[in-house]
Write a protein that holds these residues in place. Sequence first.
Motif, PDB file in Angstrom:
ATOM      1  N   CYS A  42     -70.241 -39.200 -83.293  1.00  0.00           N
ATOM      2  CA  CYS A  42     -69.579 -38.111 -84.037  1.00  0.00           C
ATOM      3  C   CYS A  42     -68.249 -38.554 -84.653  1.00  0.00           C
ATOM      4  O   CYS A  42     -67.719 -37.883 -85.523  1.00  0.00           O
ATOM      5  CB  CYS A  42     -69.372 -36.899 -83.122  1.00  0.00           C
ATOM      6  SG  CYS A  42     -70.939 -36.153 -82.639  1.00  0.00           S
ATOM      7  N   THR A  50     -70.475 -34.017 -88.245  1.00  0.00           N
ATOM      8  CA  THR A  50     -69.461 -33.403 -87.376  1.00  0.00           C
ATOM      9  C   THR A  50     -68.193 -33.058 -88.153  1.00  0.00           C
ATOM     10  O   THR A  50     -67.693 -31.937 -88.090  1.00  0.00           O
ATOM     11  CB  THR A  50     -69.117 -34.358 -86.211  1.00  0.00           C
ATOM     12  OG1 THR A  50     -70.347 -34.838 -85.661  1.00  0.00           O
ATOM     13  CG2 THR A  50     -68.319 -33.657 -85.129  1.00  0.00           C
ATOM     14  N   ARG A  51     -67.682 -34.030 -88.891  1.00  0.00           N
ATOM     15  CA  ARG A  51     -66.406 -33.744 -89.581  1.00  0.00           C
ATOM     16  C   ARG A  51     -66.613 -32.802 -90.766  1.00  0.00           C
ATOM     17  O   ARG A  51     -65.732 -32.004 -91.098  1.00  0.00           O
ATOM     18  CB  ARG A  51     -65.679 -35.035 -89.988  1.00  0.00           C
ATOM     19  CG  ARG A  51     -66.374 -35.864 -90.993  1.00  0.00           C
ATOM     20  CD  ARG A  51     -65.482 -36.957 -91.615  1.00  0.00           C
ATOM     21  NE  ARG A  51     -66.209 -37.576 -92.690  1.00  0.00           N
ATOM     22  CZ  ARG A  51     -67.145 -38.499 -92.521  1.00  0.00           C
ATOM     23  NH1 ARG A  51     -67.453 -38.933 -91.314  1.00  0.00           N
ATOM     24  NH2 ARG A  51     -67.796 -38.994 -93.553  1.00  0.00           N
ATOM     25  N   GLU A  53     -68.819 -30.321 -90.916  1.00  0.00           N
ATOM     26  CA  GLU A  53     -68.917 -28.971 -90.349  1.00  0.00           C
ATOM     27  C   GLU A  53     -67.538 -28.473 -89.906  1.00  0.00           C
ATOM     28  O   GLU A  53     -67.170 -27.317 -90.161  1.00  0.00           O
ATOM     29  CB  GLU A  53     -69.881 -28.968 -89.170  1.00  0.00           C
ATOM     30  CG  GLU A  53     -70.109 -27.588 -88.593  1.00  0.00           C
ATOM     31  CD  GLU A  53     -71.007 -27.622 -87.372  1.00  0.00           C
ATOM     32  OE1 GLU A  53     -72.000 -26.892 -87.343  1.00  0.00           O
ATOM     33  OE2 GLU A  53     -70.705 -28.394 -86.427  1.00  0.00           O
ATOM     34  N   ALA A  54     -66.750 -29.370 -89.268  1.00  0.00           N
ATOM     35  CA  ALA A  54     -65.396 -28.978 -88.828  1.00  0.00           C
ATOM     36  C   ALA A  54     -64.554 -28.562 -90.032  1.00  0.00           C
ATOM     37  O   ALA A  54     -63.771 -27.607 -89.971  1.00  0.00           O
ATOM     38  CB  ALA A  54     -64.728 -30.125 -88.075  1.00  0.00           C
ATOM     39  N   PHE A  57     -65.513 -25.059 -91.016  1.00  0.00           N
ATOM     40  CA  PHE A  57     -64.897 -24.072 -90.101  1.00  0.00           C
ATOM     41  C   PHE A  57     -63.412 -23.894 -90.439  1.00  0.00           C
ATOM     42  O   PHE A  57     -62.901 -22.773 -90.461  1.00  0.00           O
ATOM     43  CB  PHE A  57     -65.031 -24.518 -88.640  1.00  0.00           C
ATOM     44  CG  PHE A  57     -66.417 -24.383 -88.061  1.00  0.00           C
ATOM     45  CD1 PHE A  57     -67.226 -23.298 -88.376  1.00  0.00           C
ATOM     46  CD2 PHE A  57     -66.921 -25.336 -87.177  1.00  0.00           C
ATOM     47  CE1 PHE A  57     -68.509 -23.171 -87.837  1.00  0.00           C
ATOM     48  CE2 PHE A  57     -68.199 -25.218 -86.635  1.00  0.00           C
ATOM     49  CZ  PHE A  57     -68.996 -24.135 -86.963  1.00  0.00           C
ATOM     50  N   ASP A  76     -72.899 -19.591 -76.960  1.00  0.00           N
ATOM     51  CA  ASP A  76     -72.739 -20.924 -77.531  1.00  0.00           C
ATOM     52  C   ASP A  76     -73.841 -21.840 -77.004  1.00  0.00           C
ATOM     53  O   ASP A  76     -73.811 -22.241 -75.829  1.00  0.00           O
ATOM     54  CB  ASP A  76     -71.334 -21.421 -77.124  1.00  0.00           C
ATOM     55  CG  ASP A  76     -70.959 -22.731 -77.760  1.00  0.00           C
ATOM     56  OD1 ASP A  76     -71.784 -23.305 -78.498  1.00  0.00           O
ATOM     57  OD2 ASP A  76     -69.816 -23.191 -77.514  1.00  0.00           O
ATOM     58  N   LYS A  84     -65.899 -26.685 -80.112  1.00  0.00           N
ATOM     59  CA  LYS A  84     -66.155 -26.099 -81.440  1.00  0.00           C
ATOM     60  C   LYS A  84     -65.943 -24.592 -81.406  1.00  0.00           C
ATOM     61  O   LYS A  84     -65.294 -24.024 -82.271  1.00  0.00           O
ATOM     62  CB  LYS A  84     -67.593 -26.384 -81.888  1.00  0.00           C
ATOM     63  CG  LYS A  84     -67.786 -27.791 -82.399  1.00  0.00           C
ATOM     64  CD  LYS A  84     -69.165 -27.969 -82.991  1.00  0.00           C
ATOM     65  CE  LYS A  84     -69.410 -29.453 -83.249  1.00  0.00           C
ATOM     66  NZ  LYS A  84     -70.749 -29.722 -83.739  1.00  0.00           N
ATOM     67  N   SER A  87     -62.291 -23.528 -81.038  1.00  0.00           N
ATOM     68  CA  SER A  87     -61.473 -23.625 -82.250  1.00  0.00           C
ATOM     69  C   SER A  87     -61.596 -22.340 -83.082  1.00  0.00           C
ATOM     70  O   SER A  87     -60.725 -22.047 -83.907  1.00  0.00           O
ATOM     71  CB  SER A  87     -61.878 -24.854 -83.077  1.00  0.00           C
ATOM     72  OG  SER A  87     -63.116 -24.622 -83.711  1.00  0.00           O
ATOM     73  N   PRO A 150     -74.005 -24.694 -83.567  1.00  0.00           N
ATOM     74  CA  PRO A 150     -73.461 -25.616 -84.563  1.00  0.00           C
ATOM     75  C   PRO A 150     -74.077 -27.019 -84.451  1.00  0.00           C
ATOM     76  O   PRO A 150     -74.958 -27.252 -83.623  1.00  0.00           O
ATOM     77  CB  PRO A 150     -71.975 -25.649 -84.186  1.00  0.00           C
ATOM     78  CG  PRO A 150     -71.968 -25.476 -82.695  1.00  0.00           C
ATOM     79  CD  PRO A 150     -73.152 -24.575 -82.375  1.00  0.00           C
ATOM     80  N   GLY A 151     -73.615 -27.930 -85.298  1.00  0.00           N
ATOM     81  CA  GLY A 151     -73.958 -29.349 -85.168  1.00  0.00           C
ATOM     82  C   GLY A 151     -75.288 -29.737 -85.771  1.00  0.00           C
ATOM     83  O   GLY A 151     -75.701 -30.883 -85.674  1.00  0.00           O
TER      84      GLY A 151
END
Length: 309
Positions: A42, A50-51, A53-54, A57, A76, A84, A87, A150-151
């Motif tokens: 990741c 990963t980055r 999607e972050a 968000f 979750d 995740k 956050s 997520p992910g």
Amino acid sequence: MQTSRSPAAIAEISAGLLAPNASLSPKYFYDGLGSKLFEAICELPEYYPTRTEAGIFAEHGADMARSVGTGSALIDLGAGNCAKAASLFPLLQPAQYVPVDISADFLTGAVTQLQQRFPQIEMTALGLDFSNGFELPDNVRGERRVFFYPGSSIGNFPPEQAVAFLRGLRANAGDDGGLLIGVDLVKDSDVLNAAYDDALGVTAAFNLNMLRHLNRLAGTDFDVSQWRHRAFFNEEQRRIEMHLEARSEVTVRWEGGSRRFASGERIHTEDSYKYTRQSFVGLLERAGFATSHVWTDPDNWFAVIHARV
Ligand code: AVI
């Protein structure tokens, strides 16, 4: 995370190895080292999901909170270290947080810490394998339930199984619940191939580590040095395929079985399906969800979707 020998696991692994096209479930990637290698993946520059999607968000969190609403029970799926979801707590302000993960020990530690940071949120950790369906405890049933997935882990199910899994969520979501899900999108095959065959060889180590895990789980005698990592985008099926390929002829033995692999013969270890926006919205519809909102990054590489029942 599965580490001890069980007759069911041995039977499943044995059947997978003896199949004409040998294949094994990607769940066998995740022993202690496998989970750490996935965390390292990741962080790789090539592994964009990963980055990306972050970033979605971070950019659209407030809009997501408006769409999802506050005060829900946030469930979750595959929570891991819960980072995740945590956050998003300041924006989503859930009344209840229900992290679900196959590794109960890992979850309990993460939730204890999280509860101190967010004492106003009621937290109930569930240690179970949710991929084959599950029942929510009674105390979660009263709230408006929003599943958080997520992910792009949904991509590791074949599409028909993904629909069945989403239908199960739909059934558990009640009359006013929903789903906030991360989905990896179809893109240039060079980008996809690099993400699953990185220059440092971390994904290769992640794939090969499955063999060491199998040796412990099923008593197989895999020698990692006799196998190589293969990963490629299958354009027709719109999926990344991961395989382990025999470097030369090799016989694998375990209690109650053996299999000879010719040089170049493969064991299929993972599929990671990629969707277009439209094709995933279609999947959600088949599962009984209505798409409420789709957020993407500027390159359209990844989508976060809020779906309502
Ligand atoms: C967990 N899952 C979403 C990852 C993926 O991208 O399909 C697993 C993975 N396999 C290789 N790299 C990452």
